[in-house]
Design an enzyme around this catalytic site. Structure first.
Site, short mmCIF file in Angstrom:
data_model
loop_
_atom_site.label_atom_id
_atom_site.label_comp_id
_atom_site.label_asym_id
_atom_site.label_seq_id
_atom_site.Cartn_x
_atom_site.Cartn_y
_atom_site.Cartn_z
N SER A 146 50.34 31.07 39.00
CA SER A 146 51.12 32.31 39.22
C SER A 146 51.12 32.60 40.72
O SER A 146 50.32 32.03 41.46
CB SER A 146 50.42 33.45 38.46
OG SER A 146 50.87 34.71 38.88
N TYR A 158 43.81 39.13 35.30
CA TYR A 158 44.86 38.11 35.39
C TYR A 158 44.76 37.37 36.72
O TYR A 158 44.81 36.14 36.79
CB TYR A 158 46.22 38.78 35.23
CG TYR A 158 47.41 37.85 35.17
CD1 TYR A 158 47.76 37.21 33.99
CD2 TYR A 158 48.21 37.63 36.31
CE1 TYR A 158 48.87 36.37 33.93
CE2 TYR A 158 49.31 36.80 36.26
CZ TYR A 158 49.65 36.17 35.07
OH TYR A 158 50.74 35.34 35.02
P1 NAP Z 1 55.30 35.05 27.47
O1 NAP Z 1 56.72 35.01 27.02
O2 NAP Z 1 54.47 36.26 27.21
O3 NAP Z 1 54.56 33.75 26.93
C1 NAP Z 1 53.16 33.65 26.80
C2 NAP Z 1 52.86 32.68 25.69
O4 NAP Z 1 51.44 32.59 25.48
C3 NAP Z 1 53.46 33.15 24.36
O5 NAP Z 1 53.89 32.02 23.64
C4 NAP Z 1 52.25 33.78 23.70
O6 NAP Z 1 52.36 33.89 22.31
C5 NAP Z 1 51.20 32.79 24.10
N1 NAP Z 1 49.87 33.32 23.81
C6 NAP Z 1 49.27 34.38 24.38
N2 NAP Z 1 48.07 34.59 23.80
C7 NAP Z 1 47.93 33.64 22.85
C8 NAP Z 1 46.91 33.33 21.91
N3 NAP Z 1 45.78 34.06 21.81
N4 NAP Z 1 47.09 32.28 21.07
C9 NAP Z 1 48.24 31.54 21.13
N5 NAP Z 1 49.24 31.79 22.00
C10 NAP Z 1 49.07 32.83 22.84
O7 NAP Z 1 55.26 34.88 29.03
P2 NAP Z 1 55.65 33.66 29.98
O8 NAP Z 1 56.10 34.27 31.23
O9 NAP Z 1 56.51 32.67 29.32
O10 NAP Z 1 54.19 33.07 30.24
C11 NAP Z 1 53.90 31.69 30.23
C12 NAP Z 1 52.88 31.38 31.32
O11 NAP Z 1 53.49 31.61 32.59
C13 NAP Z 1 51.63 32.27 31.28
O12 NAP Z 1 50.49 31.50 31.59
C14 NAP Z 1 51.91 33.27 32.38
O13 NAP Z 1 50.73 33.80 32.93
C15 NAP Z 1 52.64 32.40 33.38
N6 NAP Z 1 53.41 33.10 34.39
C16 NAP Z 1 54.46 33.88 34.06
C17 NAP Z 1 55.15 34.53 35.07
C18 NAP Z 1 56.33 35.41 34.80
O14 NAP Z 1 56.82 36.03 35.75
N7 NAP Z 1 56.82 35.51 33.60
C19 NAP Z 1 54.79 34.36 36.39
C20 NAP Z 1 53.70 33.56 36.67
C21 NAP Z 1 53.03 32.92 35.67
P3 NAP Z 1 52.95 35.25 21.63
O15 NAP Z 1 54.44 35.18 21.76
O16 NAP Z 1 52.44 35.15 20.23
O17 NAP Z 1 52.36 36.40 22.38
#
Ligand code: NAP
Length: 251
Positions: free
Chosen positions: A143, A156
């Protein structure tokens, strides 16, 4: 031919957090390159499956906050597709709270999902990669908060700084086995993870004003980076974090 380096025919990937957001599109990218993808999630991945040609996607339902599930996930992927070559540690959670009020159980939960489980999955896959004699690829999702402090997201930030450090540490130990451990640091992407930020008009505008590309990132924006790091095109890239951030870190 150079484009052949990006082909993933006969490869098998595990992608965590496969049901939505960045993880969903990373599954699509890998499958379109010829890879069989085992998507891990705590709920159905039907939507992801519908985006991928038949036979190239299967799901494993597991709660990644339960560390005892790590071996189960890797065992299930091997059972479904016979082997594993690529691990994408994508699943992650964020909890927003003033640092002064953060409860240890919430801090722990973020570290468990964002750091400890990725470590255990990496360890289980690395053993498999070493035993197979063929090496493999581990891709962690960091991130901007692997570099910066952020505000009201102390657990985080700690987890994402740690995953970038862990990426380097594992690369130092496992590169000798042809295991490439690298990371992708997405910028501000329009997913569930940033819904609260985007709902806050003032904060959303402040963020947009700082992004040289002038827009929030889209799920599709990470597809190229994950394919590169999963493929032979990155065989001499070790311990690196690639920013996919519309220029945020250049600012
Ligand atoms: P997201 O849509 O919230 O996706 C997160 C994923 O992790 C979802 O599939 C979620 O499942 C899953 N997850 C969370 N807790 C879990 C658990 N206990 N068991 C199984 N699955 C679990 O957000 P995203 O942005 O795509 O995030 C993906 C990655 O990118 C993360 O590591 C996040 O920190 C990183 N990231 C995102 C951003 C951004 O701006 N969006 C920026 C930097 C890094 P559920 O749908 O069931 O919750």
């Amino acid at each position: 031919m150079i484009l052949d380096l990006f082909k993933l025919d006969q490869k098998v990937a595990i992608v965590t957090g496969a049901n939505t957001g960045l993880g969903q599109k990373m599954c699509v990218a890998l499958a379109e390159a010829g890879c069989k993808v085992c998507g891990v999630a705590r709920r159905s991945c039907d939507e992801t499956k519908s985006l991928i040609k038949e036979g190239y996607f299967s799901e494993v339902i597991a709660d990644l906050s339960d560390l005892s599930n790590a071996d189960y996930v890797v065992d299930m992927a091997i059972k479904q597709f016979g082997r594993v070559d690529i691990l994408v540690n994508n699943a992650g959670i964020i909890k927003r709270e003033d640092a002064i009020n953060v409860k240890m159980e919430d801090f722990d939960q973020v570290l468990t999902v964002n750091l400890k489980m990725p470590f255990l999955l990496s360890q289980a896959c690395a053993k498999h990669f070493i035993d197979s004699g063929k090496g493999g690829k581990i891709i962690n999702i960091a991130s901007m908060l692997a570099y910066q402090g952020g505000v009201r997201v102390v657990s985080y930030t700690a987890s994402k700084h740690a995953i970038m450090g862990m990426t380097k540490a594992l690369a130092n130990e496992w590169s000798q086995y042809n295991i490439n451990v690298n990371a992708i640091a997405p910028g501000y992407m329009a997913t569930n993870n940033t819904q609260a930020l985007r709902d806050d008009e003032k904060r959303s505008q402040e963020i947009l004003d700082r992004i040289p590309a002038g827009r929030w990132g889209l799920n599709d924006d990470v597809m190229g980076a994950v394919l590169y790091l999963a493929s032979d095109a990155s065989n001499y890239v070790n311990g690196e974090t690639i920013n996919v951030d519309g220029g945020w870190m250049a600012r």
